[in-house]
Design a protein around this motif. Sequence first.
Motif, PDB file in Angstrom:
ATOM      1  N   VAL A 198       0.847  -1.195   0.000  1.00  0.00           N
ATOM      2  CA  VAL A 198       0.000   0.000   0.000  1.00  0.00           C
ATOM      3  C   VAL A 198       0.885   1.248   0.000  1.00  0.00           C
ATOM      4  N   THR A 199       0.482   2.225  -0.829  1.00  0.00           N
ATOM      5  CA  THR A 199       1.130   3.542  -0.789  1.00  0.00           C
ATOM      6  C   THR A 199       0.091   4.600  -0.425  1.00  0.00           C
ATOM      7  N   ILE A 200       0.533   5.610   0.330  1.00  0.00           N
ATOM      8  CA  ILE A 200      -0.332   6.744   0.702  1.00  0.00           C
ATOM      9  C   ILE A 200       0.323   8.014   0.186  1.00  0.00           C
ATOM     10  N   THR A 201      -0.335   8.679  -0.738  1.00  0.00           N
ATOM     11  CA  THR A 201       0.257   9.861  -1.382  1.00  0.00           C
ATOM     12  C   THR A 201      -0.620  11.085  -1.093  1.00  0.00           C
ATOM     13  N   PRO A 202      -0.089  12.071  -0.287  1.00  0.00           N
ATOM     14  CA  PRO A 202      -0.860  13.306  -0.076  1.00  0.00           C
ATOM     15  C   PRO A 202      -0.686  14.267  -1.241  1.00  0.00           C
ATOM     16  N   SER A 203      -1.742  14.958  -1.633  1.00  0.00           N
ATOM     17  CA  SER A 203      -1.679  15.989  -2.674  1.00  0.00           C
ATOM     18  C   SER A 203      -2.767  17.004  -2.380  1.00  0.00           C
ATOM     19  N   GLY A 204      -2.339  18.171  -1.886  1.00  0.00           N
ATOM     20  CA  GLY A 204      -3.326  19.180  -1.473  1.00  0.00           C
ATOM     21  C   GLY A 204      -4.172  18.636  -0.357  1.00  0.00           C
TER      22      GLY A 204
END
Length: 718
Positions: free
Chosen positions: A161-167
């Motif tokens: 699993v990857t967690i990518t924040p964007s805004g």
Amino acid sequence: MRKPVLITAVLISLMMISNIYSQGIPQTINYQGVLKDASGVVVPNGDYSLTFKLYDLPSGGSALWNETKTINVVGGIINTQLGSVTPITSATIVGAAWLGITVGTGSELIPRITLTSVPYSIMSLTVPSGSITATKIADAQVVKSLNGLKDNVNLVAGSNVTITPSGNNLTINATGSGGGGTVTQVNTGSGLTGGPITSTGTLSISNDGITTSMLQNNSVTSGKITDGTIATTDLSDNSVTSAKIVDGTISATDIGTTQVVKSINTIKDNVTLVAGSNVTITPSGNNITIASTSGGTIGGSGTANYISKFTNSTTLGSSTLFDDGNRIGLGTNTPDFSLTVNTTPTLGLGLKVSRTGGGLIGLAIVEEGQPTSLRGWSLESWNQKLRINASGDNGITTLKNLMTLDRKGNVGIGTETPSYPLHVATNRKYAGYFTSDSLSDETHVVYAEYLGNGLEWAVGVYGKSVPADGFGYGGVFEGGRRGVSGFVNPTGDGQYTGVEGNVYGGSGSNVGVLGSASGSSVNIGVQGVASGSSLNFGIYGWASNGTSNRAGYFSGNVEVTGTLSKGGGSFKIDHPLDPTNKNLYHSFVESPDMMNIYNGNVVTDASGYATVTMPDWFEALNKEFRYQLTVIGDFAQAIISQEIQNNQFTIRSDKPNIKVSWQVTGIRHDKFAEKYRIPVEENKTGKDVGKYLHPDAYDVDETLGVDYENNKAAREKK
């Protein structure tokens, strides 16, 4: 008297009202300033009326708040707390604000003063940590919890699993070919409902879901609860403990309907039912039984809204008291005040207050909401006097007597023993202050009139001020045109005086009337004007009984445009040979004619002739010329060989080069002299017949003087 028109003010501190921790923050504004007049001079000590207003604009606009108070100013310093008269509420200041100040009835001072932040007001911009709970946050506003977790929640990426924040977005992806998977179920945690969720669904806080362990101590205050929203089903059993609620913060509006007993007959807090006559009160569990111990039944009828009364021992009927639910009427069914009393001539006065056995009786008026020492007023009768007082909180304790009326018709202000119809006593600058804005020639701000009849020197207005010998003004008047105006409307033939000044006694210099004037144009210290159909005097002076009497004394030049009549005349100067010890007098030269005298010296030429040239106005002023010649230095003869022509005349001597002293007189014939020729003799007329201008010169009694009657009124008044 300078009027305070300028104020230089400094705000010492501003302590604004805060919705948070309101019990610990002062709710007033301390103000200190310096009051000066238009010249920049500190005003005298005394009481001044000041009006303070708060605005949301630096100029114009309507006041958000205002209060007027009388402040005792000492040394020009003003110290006061804004809000002590009219409270400043939390809704008064919601943004930038400006303070306006008005002195007395003047205009508001400019510019207005900008209010700035101070420690308490800065703290009111923040919310204490831990004071906002999930139940106080509306739905669809924030993330209240995630899988039962609260506070700072971190999403941790597990295997594949990857967690990518964007805004504001968080993207969760599965990684790798051998991994991945699908969330198949979300379970409900403690206090939640709506799960387990295997596909889609909503998790919510269940009824009774918030337990006492979920609430921070002292986190629930009245301000955190929407009025009327708490119901029994919103709280789990034993979830809100005493430790979770700030003492005294839950109000009746915070409690939902049908939950508790909020009041009994509008009475709140700890209510005790007291059994009166023929009544028993019996508590049993949650029941309170109220029973009557008397036998029999009560019946009767009446008119709607009229308060009942017993018409006999068992029957009720209507009284004269009318209750519309908001107001009480006595003698009326249309009361317009909390208590309205209407009476008839046969019933006498509408209200009587008395006390059996005598003693102090009265009426107390208490203004709730004001400071405890400033809310009471009382109207009382004591010792055959009616007094109006400023009283303490209970309306009975007298702080200051304001007005006293006695049975003689005397009214006292500042005194409880008035001796006159209006008796004012004070240690303040003004014992009375009267104003009027009626613009009319008939306006009198203060009017006094004596209505009696008789031969007495009655006084309409009397002023007296003698702080010490030689000091004090009995009256001071200031006008835009005239400071003092005195007039009399005579109906008889006596002597009448518009303005009179008298000084009696003492060993100094007494002045009956003093006039002074100074300015950049024409200034007249004392002016007299007289106009009538008989004998008129613009200024009349009289002096007698002294070692030296002068009806008038002028220090400086004196100018007379009309005719000057006198008994005698002279000049008086410092003696040229002994100016500090002697005076020198010379008498005037008198003539039955209006005569002018001209003289000079001239020397004849070799032929014995000399021409004397007079001013160009000489013949226009004079006529009927007369000549005198005197030869000087030699025995010779001299004559007028040519009389005055073209303002010249010629002298001839029988010898050459003779010095001649000449004198010429002429009778005035200018326009004034021809119209106002002074008579040489005239007969006395009217009251002057048989009288003397100078009775003392003829050794006769002063009553035979022509001025005696004119001066009689002054003698009698003295």
